[in-house]
Every structure is written in C-alpha cells, then in structure tokens.
Write a protein that holds these residues in place. Structure first.
Motif, short mmCIF file in Angstrom:
data_model
loop_
_atom_site.label_atom_id
_atom_site.label_comp_id
_atom_site.label_asym_id
_atom_site.label_seq_id
_atom_site.Cartn_x
_atom_site.Cartn_y
_atom_site.Cartn_z
N THR A 1 0.78 -1.10 0.09
CA THR A 1 0.08 -0.06 0.14
C THR A 1 0.87 1.40 -0.07
N THR A 2 0.37 2.50 -0.99
CA THR A 2 0.93 3.64 -0.85
C THR A 2 0.00 4.53 -0.58
N VAL A 3 0.17 5.62 0.46
CA VAL A 3 -0.78 6.51 0.78
C VAL A 3 -0.22 7.77 0.45
N LEU A 4 -1.01 8.94 -0.12
CA LEU A 4 -0.88 10.23 -0.33
C LEU A 4 -1.67 11.06 0.49
N ALA A 5 -1.19 12.13 0.98
CA ALA A 5 -2.10 12.97 1.61
C ALA A 5 -1.99 14.31 0.63
N VAL A 6 -3.30 14.71 0.39
CA VAL A 6 -3.42 15.78 -0.79
C VAL A 6 -4.12 16.98 0.07
N ARG A 7 -3.34 18.15 -0.59
CA ARG A 7 -4.20 19.26 0.03
C ARG A 7 -4.44 20.30 -1.31
N GLY A 8 -5.86 20.96 -1.00
CA GLY A 8 -6.22 22.07 -2.27
C GLY A 8 -7.14 21.35 -3.00
N ASP B 1 -12.10 12.50 2.25
CA ASP B 1 -11.71 13.64 2.30
C ASP B 1 -11.18 13.83 3.78
N THR B 2 -10.13 15.09 4.01
CA THR B 2 -9.55 15.46 5.02
C THR B 2 -10.06 16.96 5.10
N ASP B 3 -9.81 17.74 6.17
CA ASP B 3 -10.21 19.07 6.51
C ASP B 3 -9.30 19.89 5.32
N GLN B 4 -8.12 19.39 4.81
CA GLN B 4 -7.23 20.20 4.20
C GLN B 4 -7.42 19.74 2.43
N GLY B 5 -7.91 18.63 2.22
CA GLY B 5 -8.08 18.01 0.86
C GLY B 5 -8.55 16.53 0.94
N PHE B 6 -7.84 15.60 0.71
CA PHE B 6 -8.10 14.04 0.84
C PHE B 6 -7.06 13.28 0.92
N ASN B 7 -7.05 12.05 1.32
CA ASN B 7 -6.26 10.98 1.45
C ASN B 7 -6.21 9.90 0.27
N ALA B 8 -5.36 9.67 -0.36
CA ALA B 8 -5.40 8.56 -1.26
C ALA B 8 -4.65 7.34 -0.77
N ASN B 9 -5.49 6.21 -0.55
CA ASN B 9 -4.86 4.71 -0.25
C ASN B 9 -5.11 3.84 -1.35
N LEU B 10 -3.81 3.58 -1.73
CA LEU B 10 -3.69 3.01 -3.02
C LEU B 10 -2.89 1.46 -2.63
N GLU C 1 -15.37 6.95 5.93
CA GLU C 1 -14.48 7.92 5.94
C GLU C 1 -13.74 7.78 4.42
N TYR C 2 -13.94 6.64 3.63
CA TYR C 2 -13.24 6.76 2.33
C TYR C 2 -14.53 6.24 1.41
N PRO C 3 -15.32 6.92 0.96
CA PRO C 3 -16.59 6.66 0.31
C PRO C 3 -16.26 6.38 -1.31
N PHE C 4 -15.25 6.79 -1.84
CA PHE C 4 -14.90 6.46 -3.22
C PHE C 4 -13.80 5.37 -3.29
N ARG C 5 -14.30 4.10 -3.56
CA ARG C 5 -13.50 2.84 -3.03
C ARG C 5 -13.89 2.14 -4.67
N ARG C 6 -12.76 1.60 -5.22
CA ARG C 6 -12.82 0.50 -6.39
C ARG C 6 -11.90 -0.63 -6.27
N LEU C 7 -12.09 -1.63 -6.72
CA LEU C 7 -11.23 -2.81 -6.91
C LEU C 7 -11.39 -3.40 -8.20
N ALA C 8 -10.24 -3.43 -8.87
CA ALA C 8 -10.20 -4.23 -9.98
C ALA C 8 -9.03 -5.21 -10.41
N ASP C 9 -9.56 -6.32 -11.10
CA ASP C 9 -8.77 -7.36 -11.26
C ASP C 9 -7.67 -6.94 -12.22
N LEU C 10 -6.60 -7.36 -12.16
CA LEU C 10 -5.68 -7.43 -13.22
C LEU C 10 -5.49 -8.81 -14.02
#
Length: 236
Positions: free
Chosen positions: A83-90, A191-200, A165-174
């Motif tokens: 897993t990779t996590v990105l914290a996004v602002r704006g 979403d967060t207060d500043q933007g959103f988190n991406a959990n990949l 907390e993470y309403p936008f969720r997708r799972l795809a087979d490769l």
C-alpha cells in the motif's frame, strides 16, 4: 620475506555541484532535467505510436507475461498486498475522482503520469489494456474501465477502510490477455479538512519477489501524484 601491506586512513571530501546563476525559470537542475526527460519521452512515445510501442516491446511483454503467469500458478490464487498513501491538499476526493473518470479514455493524459506507462488503451468490452513495468518486467494486463470497477463490500479484503471515511472505493482485477488473474488494484479516497487522502493498494501473487511490490508502491505514488496534480490544475 612476506609482503607487508599497510593502510592509512584517508580523509574523504564531499562533492557537490551548485547552480549559481543562469536559468531564470523557477526550480533547480533536477527540476529542469525532469521536465526535459518527460518532454523527450512523450515525443518518442508519440512518434512510435501505440502499435509501434507494442511491436518494439513484444519480446519483453512475452517474457513479462510468462513471469506473471508462472508466479500466479505457483501462488494458487493467493495474493500479497502493498500500500501507498498520499495526503493531498487543495482538492477534494470527489473532484479528483470525477476528473479521473472523465480522463480514463484519454491515453495521452494517462501515459504522461508515469514514465513506465507504454500503452493505456480502452477496449470494446469495457476493459483497458495497460502495458507497463512491474518491477523489471514489462507486462500487458487488462483491467475494467474505471467506472466499471467493482463497488466494494468488506468481505475478504483486509485493507478495506471504513466507507464512512473513504466513500470513493474501487477494486479491479488485473488479468493477462488469456484471462489469468495476476493481481488486483484497490483505490480508496476520503476527504480531510485540507483535501483528501489516497490509499492505494496493489496485490500480486505471493510468489513474486519483494522488488515487484516495492516497485509498484513507487509506481502508484508517481502516477497518482501526477494525476492529482493534473486534476487540481483542471479545477483552476
């Protein structure tokens, strides 16, 4: 008489190169190099075209797909996650998801996100062909179009985060072109207060070596960072 070897401690001198003056654009030498490398790579990919790239990489794709097929067989359907996590602002999650859905058929946008994207092309059966690196291997896989990826239930997915907390969720087979499932990708945005988190999260056969998982953690960070940057620019 035996040879005698003596050693002495030598001082090491640090080395650096500093840009003092010249360019008037913002940034440093690394920024300039990255910009130039992206432009050169985009030009070469455009000149070769999709089929030209597939022809050029045909041998490497055959070897890469054989590697994945073999690891999938050895793993008996068992996958390992990374897993990779990105914290996004704006920018908010919904804004990014709408942008990605809108651009998932725009090959030039998708290719630009990662240097090791070679082909990302929609198919008539609502799948997408992806040719990219998995570790040192170049592979040809297919996944559902972004808006066709599965809505998720919590069953059997340890990495699934709370939907509240993470309403936008997708799972795809490769899958390989022959239908062999060789991995999955789980994306979760909240979403967060500043933007959103991406959990990949990526999943590959457990028999794959660690460098496959580490490479794809890096790959997800690069491509989603660049897509998010592009989405934010589109909002402005």
């Amino acid at each position: 008489m035996a040879n005698q070897i003596s050693s002495t401690n030598q001082e090491t001198t640090s080395f650096s190169v500093e840009l003092v003056s010249g360019p008037t654009a913002r940034g440093g030498v690394d920024d300039f190099e990255l910009s130039h490398a992206r432009r050169a790579l985009a030009r070469l990919k455009a000149l070769l075209g999709r089929q030209g790239l597939l022809n050029l990489l045909a041998k490497e794709i055959e070897e890469g797909n054989a590697f994945l097929r073999g690891k999938a067989k050895m793993s008996n359907g068992e996958f390992k996650s990374a897993t990779t996590v990105l914290a996004v602002r704006g920018i908010k999650a919904a804004q990014f998801v709408r942008w990605l859905e809108h651009n998932f058929s725009n090959e030039s946008v998708l290719l630009a996100a990662e240097p090791e994207h070679y082909v990302i092309a929609p198919n008539p059966n609502f799948t997408v062909t992806v040719v990219e690196n998995l570790g040192p291997y170049i592979c040809h896989v297919r996944l559902p179009a972004y808006d066709k990826a599965a809505r998720l239930s919590a069953e059997g997915i340890n990495e699934l985060l709370p939907e509240s907390e993470y309403p936008f969720r997708r799972l795809a087979d490769l899958s390989l072109p022959d239908g062999t499932v060789v991995g999955r990708v789980l994306t979760q945005f909240g979403d967060t207060d500043q933007g959103f988190n991406a959990n990949l999260t990526c999943y590959f056969p457990v028999a794959c070596p660690e460098d496959i998982f580490e490479h794809h953690r890096q790959h997800l960070a690069v491509e989603f960072r660049n897509w998010i940057v592009a989405a934010a620019a589109a909002q402005r």
